[in-house]
Write a protein that holds these residues in place. Structure first.
Motif, short mmCIF file in Angstrom:
data_model
loop_
_atom_site.label_atom_id
_atom_site.label_comp_id
_atom_site.label_asym_id
_atom_site.label_seq_id
_atom_site.Cartn_x
_atom_site.Cartn_y
_atom_site.Cartn_z
N GLN A 1 -0.99 -24.34 -70.44
CA GLN A 1 -2.35 -24.87 -70.37
C GLN A 1 -2.45 -26.32 -70.81
OE1 GLN A 1 -5.06 -23.11 -69.21
NE2 GLN A 1 -3.50 -21.65 -68.62
N TYR B 1 -11.19 -3.18 -62.52
CA TYR B 1 -9.83 -2.70 -62.29
C TYR B 1 -8.82 -3.81 -62.58
CZ TYR B 1 -5.79 -1.55 -59.25
OH TYR B 1 -4.55 -1.31 -58.74
N GLY B 2 -7.73 -3.48 -63.24
CA GLY B 2 -6.69 -4.48 -63.45
C GLY B 2 -5.58 -3.96 -64.35
N ALA C 1 1.66 -11.12 -69.84
CA ALA C 1 0.86 -12.18 -69.21
C ALA C 1 -0.62 -11.79 -69.08
CB ALA C 1 1.45 -12.56 -67.86
N PRO C 2 -0.95 -10.59 -68.56
CA PRO C 2 -2.37 -10.25 -68.47
C PRO C 2 -3.06 -10.22 -69.84
CG PRO C 2 -1.08 -8.79 -67.07
CD PRO C 2 -0.10 -9.56 -67.90
N THR D 1 -3.83 -13.63 -71.14
CA THR D 1 -5.01 -14.30 -70.56
C THR D 1 -6.28 -13.90 -71.32
OG1 THR D 1 -5.57 -12.61 -68.89
CG2 THR D 1 -4.01 -14.33 -68.22
N GLN E 1 -8.64 -16.54 -73.21
CA GLN E 1 -10.07 -16.62 -72.88
C GLN E 1 -10.92 -16.63 -74.15
OE1 GLN E 1 -11.16 -17.33 -70.04
NE2 GLN E 1 -10.01 -16.34 -68.39
N ALA F 1 -11.59 -16.51 -64.74
CA ALA F 1 -10.17 -16.35 -64.44
C ALA F 1 -9.55 -17.70 -64.10
CB ALA F 1 -9.98 -15.36 -63.29
N ALA F 2 -10.28 -18.52 -63.35
CA ALA F 2 -9.76 -19.83 -62.95
C ALA F 2 -9.57 -20.76 -64.14
CB ALA F 2 -10.69 -20.48 -61.92
N VAL G 1 -8.07 -20.10 -66.97
CA VAL G 1 -6.74 -20.01 -67.60
C VAL G 1 -5.63 -19.69 -66.60
CG1 VAL G 1 -7.73 -19.16 -69.74
CG2 VAL G 1 -6.76 -17.53 -68.13
N ASP G 2 -5.98 -19.45 -65.35
CA ASP G 2 -4.98 -18.88 -64.44
C ASP G 2 -4.95 -19.68 -63.14
OD1 ASP G 2 -3.04 -17.08 -63.68
OD2 ASP G 2 -4.32 -15.32 -63.88
N SER H 1 -1.07 -15.13 -63.69
CA SER H 1 -0.88 -14.46 -64.98
C SER H 1 -1.57 -13.10 -65.04
CB SER H 1 -1.41 -15.32 -66.13
OG SER H 1 -0.64 -16.49 -66.28
N VAL H 2 -2.79 -13.02 -64.59
CA VAL H 2 -3.58 -11.80 -64.79
C VAL H 2 -3.24 -10.74 -63.75
CG1 VAL H 2 -5.66 -12.24 -63.39
CG2 VAL H 2 -5.85 -11.10 -65.62
N ASP I 1 -3.70 -8.56 -60.37
CA ASP I 1 -4.86 -8.13 -59.58
C ASP I 1 -6.02 -7.74 -60.49
OD1 ASP I 1 -3.84 -8.26 -56.89
OD2 ASP I 1 -2.56 -6.55 -57.40
N LEU I 2 -7.19 -8.29 -60.21
CA LEU I 2 -8.43 -7.84 -60.85
C LEU I 2 -9.40 -7.48 -59.74
CD1 LEU I 2 -9.32 -10.37 -63.72
CD2 LEU I 2 -8.37 -8.07 -63.96
#
Lengths: 398, 398
Positions: free
Chosen positions: A22, A283-284, A290-291, A294, A298, B132-133, B135-136, B276-277, B279-280
Motif C-alpha cells: 500500500q 459471500y466471500g 490475504a483476505p 484486507t 480496512q 474494496a478498491a 486496499v485492493d 487480495s480479497v 471473490d466477494l
C-alpha cells in the motif's frame, strides 16, 4: 500511521505484506513494530519481544492484534488501549468474550477498537451489519461462518468421502488445525455469532448460545439428505424480537435453492434481515492470510481517515427466549429420550418437532452417538408435508 | 440535516417514510421540501413546484433526486451542487451519463455527490466496491443488476411459462413498467454496469459497452439449458487488465452451482474479484421503495456524519479491449453469418467460439429473430468437453 503487529503468523504476516504493497497509496501506513516470542527468529528489523517498549513508543498509532486466543491477548489489548493506542484485532475468541470491556476502555481513552477481521475474514460483514443497523430494525442473522467445516461438508457431498477423510484433506490444505475441535464442534462459529449478534442488536455477547457441531455426521447422512433435495451446513442463527433474543449454532439443513446450499469449499456466506432492506447476503473468503489482512487494513484506514463506526455500547437488554428459535429436527441414534421426537420418519431420520435449541443441545451433549440436524424454516416447510403424509399413513395402519 | 426530495414516486415516497421513522435516532433528519409537478396533488405541506425557491433555501443541506431520466434531472443536480447543496441520487441514467461532471462540480463547490441507490437498490454495492478498491486491485465485476428481467427468467424457469406471460406477471406485480424496454433490453443493466465499472476502476463511464437483452428468449431455451445443467440470467460483466477495460451486457449462461443461478425472483446479486480479497458477492433487493430508500438514507447519514467516500476522479485511462472478454456463445436462428460459429451443436444451439462482445452485439442487432447466449467462463468450461466430443464425432462421420 505507525502500526505495531502483535503476532506474525498467517494473518500478521498477511497484514505486513499488504501494508508494504500500500506504500504507493495516499494514506501512508508503516509497520514499525512486530511483536514476536523471544524464540522467534528475527527475520525483520521491526521484530521485538518487548511489549512494554512497543506500547510506550509515542509515535505508535495502532496496535494490530493477531495473536489469537483469550489470554494474553486480552491483557495486551487493554494495555494498548490504556496507552492511547487504537486497536484492530482479528481475534474472535477474545472479542466474543470482552467486546463490552474493550469498547468501554477504548471510549475512556478516546481511541478506537475495531474487529472486522474477527468475523467473516475478508467479507466486510460487521461493517455492513453496523451500517444496516444505522437505518433499519434488524431481526434475524444466519451464516456459514467457518470455512473449515464448510469445506469438510462440501467434500463429503461432492466427493462422497467420510468425515475423517475430508478432515484430513482440510488439514493437508492448511484449512484445519491439528486439533480441529474449535472448527468442527462449532466453537469458532459460536464466537463469530456472538460478535455478529452483539453488533446487530447492540447486546452484550454473553447471551445463552446452545452449540453443537458436525463431528457425528456420516457420509450416509449427506446422501440421505441429498435424496430429500436438502443440503447440510454448519450454521449460526440468531433472532431478536423486542428485547428477546435467541441464538443457536448447529448442523443445519437448508433447501437446495438457497445460496447457503451453494456456498462451496471454504467460503463463508452470512445473511441479515432488516425490516426495510429485507434480505441481504454477503459471500466471500472467511479466512486466509490475504483476505483477512484486507479486513484489518480496512479498519486501520478507517482510523487513519477518521471514518466513524456505529456507536454501540452493547448494553441493550437481551432476554434469552428460546421460543423465538423453536424448530424442527431430523434425529437418528438412541432417540427414545429425544425431545419432540415423533414416530414419523423422514428418510432414515426421526422427525422431532418444535424443540427449543437449548433442550436439543442438552440431548445432543448427553447422546454422543446420536445426531440432531436442525432444519432451516424453508427446509422445514419443504419436509413437513412428507412428514404429515407419513404420520397419517401410520395412523391409518395403526 | 434538512432534506429536499425531488420527485415523490415510489423511491421518493419511500425516503419520506424512512426519514419520518428515523426521527428517534440521534441524527436529526428532516424533509423540508418535496419538489413535485405543478399538477401533483399537494398531499403534504412540504410540497412545492418552485425548484429555485428550494435550492435558494439557505437552511437546506441535501437534495435527494428521485425524478429519474436524464433531463431535467441533470440540470437540477448541477444547480443544486452549484448552490452548495449536497446531492444524493437514485437515478442510474443520469449518473451513468454525467458521473464525471457531477463529481467535478461537487468538488468545486465543496459538497458531496453520492449515488449508492442508483445501482443495486438496497444492496450496499457501490460503497463496498469503493471500499474494496481502497486496499485492493480489482480486476473483475459481474452481476445480476435488474430485478425485472431476473423475475421474468425465474418465472420462465420455475413456472414453465413463455416470456410474454412472465412479463405480464412482472407488470401486474409492479416490477416492470408499461414499456419494459429498458429492463428487458439491458439498458438498465448497462447504466448500472457503467457506474459500477467507473467506481471499481476509476474510469469515465463512457466506455464502449456492447449490450443486448432477453427479448428473444423462449420457454424452449430455458428448458434446453436446464437439460444441460445450466441457467440463464441477464448479466453485466466488466474486466480490467492494466489500462485495458472491456465490458458486456448480455443474456448469460451460468452453471447451476453458482450463486447467480440461485438468485430468485426480483433479487440482485453482484460480484467483485480483487487480487487480495478474492471473490466477494452481495445479494439483496435491487429495487423497491423501502430497500432503495435505505440506500439513499445511508448516503444522507454519511453526509451528516462526515463519513468520507473514496476519492475518485474517473480519469484513469480506459483503453477499450474486447480481447479481455472474448467468449463462447450458444446461438440459434439464422446463424450462417454468425461470428465464430462452428458446426458443433450443444443441445439445439450452435457453438460459437472465441467471439468479441462487440462483434456478437452487432450480429444480434442485425438478426432480431436469432439469439446469442453468452457463456460465463465456468459454463464454458462445463460445456466445452461436450462440444469437443460432438466435433470429433462429426469429423469421424464426415
Amino acid at each position: 500511521m505507525q502500526i505495531a503487529i502483535l503476532g506474525y503468523g498467517t494473518v500478521g504476516g498477511g497484514v505486513g505484506r499488504l501494508v508494504a504493497q500500500q506504500q504507493h497509496q495516499v494514506q501512508q501506513l508503516q509497520v514499525t513494530h512486530i511483536f514476536v516470542r523471544p524464540t522467534h527468529p528475527r527475520t525483520q528489523p521491526e521484530m521485538s519481544d518487548d511489549f512494554e517498549a512497543i506500547i510506550n513508543d509515542s509515535h505508535l498509532d495502532v496496535v494490530v492484534e493477531t495473536l489469537g486466543g483469550v489470554e494474553p491477548a486480552h491483557q495486551y489489548i487493554l494495555a494498548a488501549l490504556r496507552h492511547g493506542k487504537h486497536v484492530v484485532t482479528a481475534n474472535k475468541a477474545v472479542v466474543a468474550r470482552y467486546l463490552q470491556e474493550f469498547t468501554q476502555v477504548a471510549a475512556a481513552h478516546h481511541v478506537h477498537f475495531y474487529y472486522e477481521a474477527s468475523t467473516g475474514g475478508g467479507i466486510p460483514w460487521l461493517r455492513n451489519l453496523e451500517q444496516a443497523a444505522r437505518v433499519d430494525s434488524l431481526d434475524r442473522l444466519a451464516g456459514i461462518l467457518n470455512g473449515t467445516s464448510n469445506y469438510i461438508l462440501d467434500q463429503m457431498a461432492s466427493q462422497g468421502v467420510e468425515f475423517e477423510v475430508a478432515l484430513r484433506s482440510a488439514q493437508q490444505l492448511g484449512y484445519a488445525e491439528a486439533d480441529p475441535t474449535a472448527d468442527v464442534a462449532g466453537i469458532d462459529v459460536q464466537n463469530k455469532l456472538r460478535i455478529s449478534t452483539a453488533v446487530a442488536f447492540n447486546v452484550d455477547p454473553q447471551f445463552a448460545l446452545p452449540t453443537w457441531g458436525i463431528n457425528g455426521v456420516r457420509q450416509s447422512d449427506i446422501r440421505d439428505l441429498q435424496r430429500l433435495g436438502l443440503t447440510l451446513k454448519l450454521m449460526g442463527t440468531s433472532v431478536r424480537h423486542g428485547d428477546h433474543v435467541a441464538a443457536v449454532v448447529a448442523p443445519t439443513v437448508v433447501v437446495n435453492d438457497s445460496l447457503f446450499a451453494h456456498t462451496p469449499g471454504n467460503f463463508n456466506l452470512v445473511a441479515l434481515h432488516g425490516e426495510s432492506v429485507g434480505d441481504l447476503q454477503f459471500y466471500g473468503q472467511g479466512a486466509g492470510a490475504a483476505p483477512t489482512a484486507t479486513a484489518i487494513v480496512q479498519d486501520v484506514l478507517d482510523i487513519a481517515h477518521g471514518v466513524p463506526h456505529l456507536h454501540r455500547d452493547f448494553a441493550q437488554p437481551a432476554i434469552s427466549d428460546d421460543d423465538l428459535l423453536t424448530g424442527d429436527y431430523l434425529v437418528r441414534g438412541a432417540v427414545g429420550a429425544c425431545p419432540g421426537v415423533t414416530d414419523s420418519m423422514v428418510g432414515s431420520y426421526y422427525w422431532a418437532a418444535d424443540v427449543h435449541p437449548a433442550v436439543m443441545a442438552r440431548w445432543v451433549a448427553s447422546h454422543p452417538d446420536s445426531l440432531a440436524l436442525r432444519l432451516s424454516p424453508a427446509a422445514s416447510a419443504q419436509v413437513r408435508p412428507t412428514v404429515a403424509q407419513l404420520a397419517q399413513g401410520r395412523r391409518a395402519f395403526a
